[in-house]
Scaffold this active site. Structure first.
Site, mmCIF file in Angstrom:
data_model
loop_
_atom_site.group_PDB
_atom_site.id
_atom_site.type_symbol
_atom_site.label_atom_id
_atom_site.label_comp_id
_atom_site.label_asym_id
_atom_site.label_seq_id
_atom_site.Cartn_x
_atom_site.Cartn_y
_atom_site.Cartn_z
ATOM 1 N N LYS A 179 -17.620 -0.476 5.226
ATOM 2 C CA LYS A 179 -18.070 -1.482 4.266
ATOM 3 C C LYS A 179 -19.556 -1.317 3.924
ATOM 4 C CE LYS A 179 -17.618 -6.353 3.190
ATOM 5 N NZ LYS A 179 -17.080 -7.651 3.582
ATOM 6 N N MET B 59 24.367 7.515 2.610
ATOM 7 C CA MET B 59 24.268 8.817 3.263
ATOM 8 C C MET B 59 24.512 8.683 4.771
ATOM 9 S SD MET B 59 24.033 11.936 2.747
ATOM 10 C CE MET B 59 23.185 12.661 1.371
ATOM 11 N N PHE C 295 -12.315 -7.098 13.505
ATOM 12 C CA PHE C 295 -11.186 -7.586 12.710
ATOM 13 C C PHE C 295 -10.760 -6.517 11.713
ATOM 14 C CE2 PHE C 295 -9.627 -9.899 8.888
ATOM 15 C CZ PHE C 295 -8.422 -10.312 9.445
ATOM 16 N N GLN C 296 -9.497 -6.249 11.673
ATOM 17 C CA GLN C 296 -8.883 -5.241 10.798
ATOM 18 C C GLN C 296 -9.488 -3.849 10.982
ATOM 19 O OE1 GLN C 296 -8.686 -6.956 6.783
ATOM 20 N NE2 GLN C 296 -6.652 -7.728 7.304
ATOM 21 N N GLU D 251 0.812 -1.223 0.000
ATOM 22 C CA GLU D 251 0.000 0.000 0.000
ATOM 23 C C GLU D 251 0.844 1.271 0.000
ATOM 24 O OE1 GLU D 251 -0.490 -2.614 1.911
ATOM 25 O OE2 GLU D 251 -2.602 -3.237 1.781
HETATM 26 C C1 LIG Z 1 12.351 4.981 5.346
HETATM 27 C C2 LIG Z 1 13.679 5.573 5.715
HETATM 28 N N1 LIG Z 1 14.432 4.959 6.624
HETATM 29 C C3 LIG Z 1 15.641 5.488 6.968
HETATM 30 C C4 LIG Z 1 16.070 6.637 6.391
HETATM 31 C C5 LIG Z 1 17.411 7.248 6.785
HETATM 32 N N2 LIG Z 1 18.315 7.275 5.625
HETATM 33 C C6 LIG Z 1 18.504 8.377 4.880
HETATM 34 S S1 LIG Z 1 19.534 8.133 3.584
HETATM 35 C C7 LIG Z 1 19.800 6.536 4.036
HETATM 36 C C8 LIG Z 1 20.728 5.666 3.257
HETATM 37 C C9 LIG Z 1 20.186 5.305 1.933
HETATM 38 O O1 LIG Z 1 20.992 4.293 1.390
HETATM 39 P P1 LIG Z 1 20.868 3.876 -0.105
HETATM 40 O O2 LIG Z 1 19.457 3.655 -0.464
HETATM 41 O O3 LIG Z 1 21.779 2.755 -0.356
HETATM 42 O O4 LIG Z 1 21.329 5.192 -0.870
HETATM 43 P P2 LIG Z 1 22.751 5.923 -0.840
HETATM 44 O O5 LIG Z 1 22.729 6.923 0.265
HETATM 45 O O6 LIG Z 1 23.802 4.883 -0.636
HETATM 46 O O7 LIG Z 1 22.845 6.583 -2.172
HETATM 47 C C10 LIG Z 1 19.068 6.218 5.196
HETATM 48 C C11 LIG Z 1 19.103 4.893 5.859
HETATM 49 C C12 LIG Z 1 15.211 7.240 5.451
HETATM 50 N N3 LIG Z 1 15.530 8.393 4.867
HETATM 51 N N4 LIG Z 1 14.040 6.677 5.116
#
Ligand SMILES: Cc1ncc(C[n+]2csc(CCOP(=O)(O)OP(=O)(O)O)c2C)c(N)n1
Length: 576
Positions: free
Chosen positions: A163, A481, A113-114, A51
């Site tokens: 529903k 990052m 439920f749900q 979703e």
């Molecule tokens: C849903 C979610 N969880 C955690 C984060 C924190 N976060 C920001 S950038 C990042 C790393 C992303 O890694 P990747 O997808 O491999 O991209 P890269 O930075 O290596 O280009 C994380 C964990 C986020 N932004 N969104």
């Protein structure tokens, strides 16, 4: 006399009347009557695999079309799975209507439920939300929902439908007039304030336009372009506003902020007038707020009065739709007495020279190597294929920043990213929604190996619908990052950022019946991307890039934006 029909059918009639072509969704128990009605209805349902992705896909659709996207989920877990997507749409002002099923009205509050309190849960993550308890209210609610989602500052509206409301029988009379006494949109902008803005612009010696997503939302790119050309204004566009002024336009400097260019940030630091258009002075742009644009007066144009003065108190607030305000402002500027317009010409010329000097001193230089694929090199090759005209949906992380820095967007509504919430998992489903809306367009999903692994199930959706999205995984083997921040600010104590396991792209794509491959040498990059683009269907290109590359420039959190770190600090040699 209107026909007797079910609530489910009535909902579809309302959606059709609002111009809905497709619904991104995932069915369940209480939405069964809705899906049954869809069985014989021309509106297309796109079955996603989660979703959250339905919500992101509806946002991709909305962003590239400017229309209201629609997603749908069942009660309980289906509805709660939408929450991240709804917050994302709220923060990035994306117009969507989310339809959720709810347990039958007589069961509400019984822990059936749900059952989940979707109305309560989504109150703070929507622009507005409804729980429809009476079928008779349904048409009014749906037409109001579309109006609210699309008008003023756009955003997500949720309609929770029990529903028995889906199952009830009633007559549909289209609602033509929406009358919401508590909801006013001030689109025109105050004429006197706009006149003052024109004066301030001619009075300024170092003016700078700071344009954002509000320009995209109000379809005001042409007006923005006229403004900057009329007065020859240097312009920075936020990450949400990229493409509003074409990247190739001579007045476009770059993106400002944490990973913005030197010239953009120095421009903001030294300007004497910020013309802020559809922006929200986000902390990722301003850095330390108390030191942001210390010499500037601020004109702030925004349709949302709540944005005015939220972070930076403007000298001249204008509440209005950017398009309407700019049309009026441009007219005044065009009619200005040439002597007035020329008053600060020398100072402005010097200002442009200064900006050009900053651009030349520290341009955004993409790293390219002959031995390994630099992530920036990937963006350059995508840019070359796009020529500023492809749709690019990015996920969140380092690759998002490199994409924003190095891929050009010469039209609005081509660049999709999760700017406000920064939600990983956005890129691929958003690209899907965009490709549904624009089958004629080349669509890239630029994702990290982390974010891609949150979206893998959607390979099935791409395969099912033959959506030719080109997925480019910028695979650095890390949650890049976060690794960058651990390296720079936590003594390189890398904790839980290694992504050692990544599936074989060819086998993974092949398992879904689509093409895929992995590359790791720079000479493979251009031909592999060409192959992906030439493939009529979806394509998964896994690009193994330099692992520990960092994004620069970087403004460390809490610093002034003039305190940029421009490149990787070199270790200091210690004399023995
Ligand atoms: C849903 C979610 N969880 C955690 C984060 C924190 N976060 C920001 S950038 C990042 C790393 C992303 O890694 P990747 O997808 O491999 O991209 P890269 O930075 O290596 O280009 C994380 C964990 C986020 N932004 N969104």
């Amino acid at each position: 006399m209107s026909n007797l029909m079910s609530g489910a059918r009535m909902l579809l009639e309302c959606l059709a009347r609002e111009g809905t072509e497709c619904i991104f969704g995932f069915p369940g128990g209480v939405t069964l009557p809705f899906y049954d009605a869809m069985y014989e209805h021309p509106i297309r349902h796109v079955l996603v695999r989660h979703e959250e992705n339905a919500c992101f896909a509806s946002q991709g659709y909305a962003t590239v079309t400017g229309k209201v996207g629609v997603c749908c989920a069942t009660s309980g877990p289906g509805a709660t799975n939408l929450v991240t997507g709804l917050v994302n749409a709220l923060m990035d002002s994306t117009p969507i209507v989310a339809i959720t099923g709810q347990v039958a009205t007589k069961l509400i509050g019984s822990d059936a439920f749900q059952e989940a309190d979707t109305f309560g849960i989504t109150r703070s993550c929507t622009k507005h939300n409804y729980l429809v308890k009476n079928l008779a209210d349904l048409p009014q609610v749906v037409h109001e929902a579309f109006y609210i989602a699309a008008s003023g500052r756009p955003g997500p509206v949720l309609i929770d439908v029990p529903k028995d409301v889906f199952q009830g029988q009633g007559r549909y009379s289209p609602v033509s007039a929406i009358h919401l006494p508590g909801y006013k949109v001030y689109a025109e902008g105050h004429t006197g304030q706009i006149r003052r803005a024109a004066q301030m612009i001619w009075d300024a010696q170092r003016p700078l336009v700071y344009a954002g997503g509000g320009i995209v939302a109000s379809n005001a790119s042409a007006e923005l372009q006229s403004l900057v050309e009329l007065v020859d204004l240097p312009t920075v566009c936020t990450i949400m506003g990229l493409g509003t002024l074409p990247s190739d336009h001579p007045n476009f400097i770059s993106m400002p902020g944490m990973h913005g260019s030197y010239a953009s940030n120095m421009g903001l630091t030294h300007t004497d007038l910020i013309i802020a258009l559809g922006v929200r002075f986000d902390d990722r742009v301003t850095g330390r707020l108390s030191t942001f644009a210390p010499h500037a007066k601020v004109i702030h144009v925004d349709i949302d009065p709540a944005e005015i003065g939220k972070n930076r108190i403007p000298d001249l607030p204008i509440v209005g739709d950017a398009k309407r305000v700019l049309q009026k402002l441009n007219k005044l500027l065009a009619e200005t007495d040439p002597a007035v317009a020329a008053r600060n010409a020398d100072a402005r010329k010097a200002w442009w020279q200064q900006i050009r000097q900053w651009m030349e001193e520290h341009p955004l230089v993409p790293a390219v190597s002959s031995t390994e694929i630099k992530p920036q090199h990937v963006m350059l090759e995508i840019d070359r294929l796009s020529g500023g005209h492809a749709i690019v949906a990015s996920d969140v992380g380092q690759h998002q920043m490199w994409a924003a820095q190095f891929i050009r967007f010469n039209e609005p509504r081509l660049w999709l990213n999760s700017g406000g919430l920064g939600s990983m998992g956005y890129g691929l489903p958003a690209a899907m929604g965009a490709q549904f809306a624009r089958p004629d367009k080349l669509v890239f999903a630029v994702v990290g190996d982390g974010g891609f692994q949150m979206s893998i199930p959607e390979l099935a959706t791409l395969a099912n619908y033959g959506l030719p999205v080109k997925i480019v995984v910028v695979n650095n083997g890390y949650l890049g990052m976060v690794r960058q921040w651990q390296e720079l600010f936590y003594d390189n104590r890398l904790c839980s950022v290694e992504l050692d396991t990544f599936p074989d792209a060819e086998k993974l794509a092949g398992a879904y019946g689509i093409k895929g491959r992995t590359i790791e040498r720079p000479d493979e990059l251009a031909p592999a991307l060409r192959e992906a683009v030439d493939e009529p269907g979806p394509y998964l290109l896994n690009v193994r890039v330099t692992q520990a590359e960092n994004v620069y420039p970087m403004v460390p959190a809490g610093s002034a934006i003039s305190e940029m770190v421009l490149s990787q600090p070199q270790p200091v040699a210690v004399a023995k």
